[in-house]
Every structure is written in C-alpha cells, then in structure tokens.
Design an enzyme around this catalytic site. Sequence first.
Site, PDB file in Angstrom:
ATOM      1  CB  CYS A 113      -0.933   0.010   1.201  1.00  0.00           C
ATOM      2  SG  CYS A 113      -1.901  -1.489   1.325  1.00  0.00           S
ATOM      3  CG  HIS A 252      -3.090   3.209   2.454  1.00  0.00           C
ATOM      4  ND1 HIS A 252      -3.737   2.885   1.282  1.00  0.00           N
ATOM      5  CD2 HIS A 252      -3.102   2.075   3.212  1.00  0.00           C
ATOM      6  CE1 HIS A 252      -4.098   1.618   1.322  1.00  0.00           C
ATOM      7  NE2 HIS A 252      -3.737   1.109   2.474  1.00  0.00           N
ATOM      8  CG  ASN A 282      -6.696  -0.891   1.631  1.00  0.00           C
ATOM      9  OD1 ASN A 282      -5.978  -0.570   0.680  1.00  0.00           O
ATOM     10  ND2 ASN A 282      -6.200  -1.374   2.756  1.00  0.00           N
TER      11      ASN A 282
HETATM   12  O1  UT7 Z   1      -3.691  -1.470   3.697  1.00  0.00           O
HETATM   13  C1  UT7 Z   1      -3.663  -2.650   4.395  1.00  0.00           C
HETATM   14  C2  UT7 Z   1      -3.697  -2.461   5.799  1.00  0.00           C
HETATM   15  N1  UT7 Z   1      -4.780  -3.100   6.453  1.00  0.00           N
HETATM   16  C3  UT7 Z   1      -5.513  -2.415   7.320  1.00  0.00           C
HETATM   17  O2  UT7 Z   1      -5.379  -1.247   7.452  1.00  0.00           O
HETATM   18  C4  UT7 Z   1      -6.464  -3.132   8.207  1.00  0.00           C
HETATM   19  C5  UT7 Z   1      -6.275  -2.698   9.632  1.00  0.00           C
HETATM   20  N2  UT7 Z   1      -7.253  -3.305  10.504  1.00  0.00           N
HETATM   21  C6  UT7 Z   1      -8.542  -2.928  10.499  1.00  0.00           C
HETATM   22  O3  UT7 Z   1      -8.934  -2.050   9.749  1.00  0.00           O
HETATM   23  C7  UT7 Z   1      -9.464  -3.570  11.494  1.00  0.00           C
HETATM   24  O4  UT7 Z   1      -8.719  -4.359  12.389  1.00  0.00           O
HETATM   25  C8  UT7 Z   1     -10.572  -4.434  10.827  1.00  0.00           C
HETATM   26  C9  UT7 Z   1     -11.556  -3.548  10.088  1.00  0.00           C
HETATM   27  C10 UT7 Z   1      -9.948  -5.442   9.875  1.00  0.00           C
HETATM   28  C11 UT7 Z   1     -11.342  -5.183  11.903  1.00  0.00           C
HETATM   29  O5  UT7 Z   1     -11.903  -4.258  12.827  1.00  0.00           O
HETATM   30  P1  UT7 Z   1     -11.740  -4.497  14.382  1.00  0.00           P
HETATM   31  O6  UT7 Z   1     -12.472  -3.418  15.060  1.00  0.00           O
HETATM   32  O7  UT7 Z   1     -10.266  -4.621  14.655  1.00  0.00           O
HETATM   33  O8  UT7 Z   1     -12.506  -5.852  14.616  1.00  0.00           O
HETATM   34  P2  UT7 Z   1     -11.961  -7.225  15.201  1.00  0.00           P
HETATM   35  O9  UT7 Z   1     -11.058  -7.898  14.217  1.00  0.00           O
HETATM   36  O10 UT7 Z   1     -11.447  -7.002  16.587  1.00  0.00           O
HETATM   37  O11 UT7 Z   1     -13.295  -8.032  15.300  1.00  0.00           O
HETATM   38  C12 UT7 Z   1     -14.365  -7.650  16.163  1.00  0.00           C
HETATM   39  C13 UT7 Z   1     -15.523  -8.559  15.910  1.00  0.00           C
HETATM   40  C14 UT7 Z   1     -15.150 -10.042  15.864  1.00  0.00           C
HETATM   41  O12 UT7 Z   1     -16.213 -10.767  16.462  1.00  0.00           O
HETATM   42  P3  UT7 Z   1     -16.117 -11.303  17.980  1.00  0.00           P
HETATM   43  O13 UT7 Z   1     -14.904 -12.180  17.993  1.00  0.00           O
HETATM   44  O14 UT7 Z   1     -15.941 -10.058  18.808  1.00  0.00           O
HETATM   45  O15 UT7 Z   1     -17.406 -12.004  18.164  1.00  0.00           O
HETATM   46  C15 UT7 Z   1     -15.097 -10.359  14.404  1.00  0.00           C
HETATM   47  O16 UT7 Z   1     -15.375 -11.720  14.131  1.00  0.00           O
HETATM   48  O17 UT7 Z   1     -16.102  -8.266  14.624  1.00  0.00           O
HETATM   49  C16 UT7 Z   1     -16.208  -9.478  13.873  1.00  0.00           C
HETATM   50  N3  UT7 Z   1     -16.074  -9.149  12.450  1.00  0.00           N
HETATM   51  C17 UT7 Z   1     -17.124  -8.793  11.698  1.00  0.00           C
HETATM   52  N4  UT7 Z   1     -18.431  -8.655  11.986  1.00  0.00           N
HETATM   53  C18 UT7 Z   1     -19.236  -8.272  10.989  1.00  0.00           C
HETATM   54  C19 UT7 Z   1     -14.945  -9.124  11.697  1.00  0.00           C
HETATM   55  N5  UT7 Z   1     -15.257  -8.763  10.441  1.00  0.00           N
HETATM   56  C20 UT7 Z   1     -16.596  -8.550  10.418  1.00  0.00           C
HETATM   57  C21 UT7 Z   1     -17.501  -8.141   9.418  1.00  0.00           C
HETATM   58  N6  UT7 Z   1     -18.803  -8.016   9.756  1.00  0.00           N
HETATM   59  N7  UT7 Z   1     -17.106  -7.869   8.169  1.00  0.00           N
END
Ligand code: UT7
Length: 325
Positions: A113, A252, A282
């Site tokens: 990225c 980004h 993204n």
């Molecule tokens: O350019 C590349 C760089 N990449 C990035 O910048 C990504 C950086 N990371 C992020 O943007 C975030 O970590 C994410 C958007 C990927 C995830 O957000 P988060 O607030 O960190 O969520 P999490 O991974 O801690 O997950 C929280 C909950 C989980 O459920 P439980 O375990 O709490 O029951 C996930 O299973 O949200 C759940 N979850 C979803 N729920 C609905 C994960 N993805 C989804 C989804 N829809 N799409």
Amino acid sequence: MEQAGILGLGCYLPSRKMTNKDLEKLVDTSDEWIMTRTGIKERRIAPKESAASDLGVEAAKLAIKDARLKPEDIDLIIVATVTGDMAFPSTSCIIQDKIGAINAAAFDINAACSGFVFGITIAKQFVDSGLYKNILVIGAEKMTSLVDWTDRSTCVLFGDGSGACIVGKSKDRQIASYFIGCDGSGSNLLRLPAGGSRIPATEDTVKNKLHFLKMEGNEVFKLAVKVMADAANKAITKAGLLCSDINLLIPHQANIRILLAVAKKLGLPEEKIFLNIEKYGNMSSASTAVALAEANKDGRIKKGDNVCLVAFGSGLTYGAVVIKW
Ligand code: UT7
C-alpha cells in the site's frame, strides 16, 4: 529553482460498484458494522477480464494528457502493484507497450500500500540527478482478485482502481521531502502465502485458500497509526515545516478510524484530511494515487499549499512525501 515535481495527474475507477448491502448477501456482515468499523460504504470491482495493467493504462493516459505530454516523452515507468498481471514480466512493461511509451524503461515495485509513495520517492531521485526527464508513476491494483469472498474480516475492505502521476522538473508542485521505511518483523501480518517460491502453487494450496490475502487486522491497525504518524512527522520536519503548516494530509485509505487517529497524533483537524474511503475502500498502492488525483480535481489543493501524502502497508512498509503545490 526547478526540481522534481508533479507535472500531471490521473485516476481511473471501474464503473461497477459493490455496496455493503451487496456484501450482506455474501457473508455474515452488515452495512452498520462495515461503516462504523471501517468507514467504507462501497468499493469498485474491475471486470473479470481486466488485469492491473488495464486499470493502470487508463490512469496513465490521463496523467500524460494532464502533463501535456505524449507517450513517447516518457523516459521511465514505475508501477507500484501487488496484483500485477502475472509474476513476470512486470506490469510496467505491459503498460509501456499498451500506451506506446516506446522510449521508456520500465519496472515494477512491491511496497504494497506504500507503493505509490515509494514510487514518487524513486522518481524524484532520477529527476533530480538529471538522468530522466519525465517519469510516469502508477499505482494500479485489482485487489478483488486476491480476496477470499467467504472471509468477512477481509473481503469487506478492498477495492480496485488506479492512479498515476508524471514526475519531472518543475517550478511548482515540488516534492519538498520524503521519508520511506520498513519494519520487516511485521511481514507475517498481511501476506499472500502461496504462489511464490516459498509455497509454489499446488492442488493443496488452492484447496486451502492460500492464494488469498491473509491479515491480522488488529495488529496491523495498531502499527498503522504509529508508523503513519512517524513517517508523516519525519517528512514534514525534513521539509522544514511543522504539522500545522500542512494544508492537506492525503493518507492511504485503509480504515477511517486509523486515519482519524493519525490526524489526532499529528494535531491536524479532520477537515485537513482527504477521505474517499467511503466510495472506494482500500485499493492498496492505488489508494494514495487516486486520492491525490481526486483531491486536485476537486479543488481541495490550492497553489502554495503544503500537501503530505502518507501510507503504510504489507511489509510492513511506510512512507510519506511532502509536496509544495
Ligand atoms: O492497507 C492494508 C492495511 N490493512 C488495514 O489497514 C487493516 C487494519 N485493521 C482494520 O482495519 C481492522 O482491524 C478491521 C476492520 C480489519 C477489523 O476491525 P476491528 O475493530 O479490529 O474488529 P476485530 O477484528 O477485533 O473483530 C471484532 C468482531 C469479531 O467478532 P467477535 O470475535 O468479537 O465475536 C469479528 O469476528 O467483529 C467481527 N467481524 C465482523 N463482523 C461483521 C470481523 N469482520 C466482520 C464483518 N462483519 N465484516
């Protein structure tokens, strides 16, 4: 005094939109979750038959036209991509042929990225040294070709697109400073496991979905805020400026929560951050490339403004450039 600057800009987005509502039909997710956790509402999907070079060609043509140049005037093409048409030849060679840039050398870079920021930084060296006059830098990605459409933690994040700029000697829009860096200890956090020399393609790699991108989202999130703020700070200081001198930060477009946290760390108000993540998600190296072209087209950048482009990505790579418009 003339030094490397931006002579022209262009961007291209495929017309097909995929909304969060569309994704609700594919995986267990919701428009509300995606909007509040990422800031993304929709993303663009390139046609099945299009590859990164097809997207890059469109942005390249617009940037060349914007710079009032002809394809034959281009001396070098640098394509930043992680979704090149194939492992080799480089996508830049394919683009060179498609646009008729017969006098250009060409190579790809993989800084994920951060690729467009790295590309501008490389182009500046060639221009300031006098080796090349007009360099075409492209960020082109078909991220949806690497996405596992059954993995809700990643498939909601990415989209396709391309952006390009021409770097050449200029009296304005000068690249005042740059900073690029890497923390290879984070190389496992965002990766495409198979298809390289470590794990070549086999029936098993396909069955085990190892040709799709994998990400430790939480870990990437935490590091992203730190490295983007650090990179921006370093480039801004190198340009002899303070954060408060920056008129527009073009980050980004990874996650709105990351971007707002970076802005807060830099002490910049929200209105100084360029955001288009809602429309495109993204697009890896194409994100900053598209954002720069759109910010300029939308009149968000005025003559005399200090613009800071900042990115991070798989690697982990990070970098920033300051452009005095
Ligand atoms: O350019 C590349 C760089 N990449 C990035 O910048 C990504 C950086 N990371 C992020 O943007 C975030 O970590 C994410 C958007 C990927 C995830 O957000 P988060 O607030 O960190 O969520 P999490 O991974 O801690 O997950 C929280 C909950 C989980 O459920 P439980 O375990 O709490 O029951 C996930 O299973 O949200 C759940 N979850 C979803 N729920 C609905 C994960 N993805 C989804 C989804 N829809 N799409």
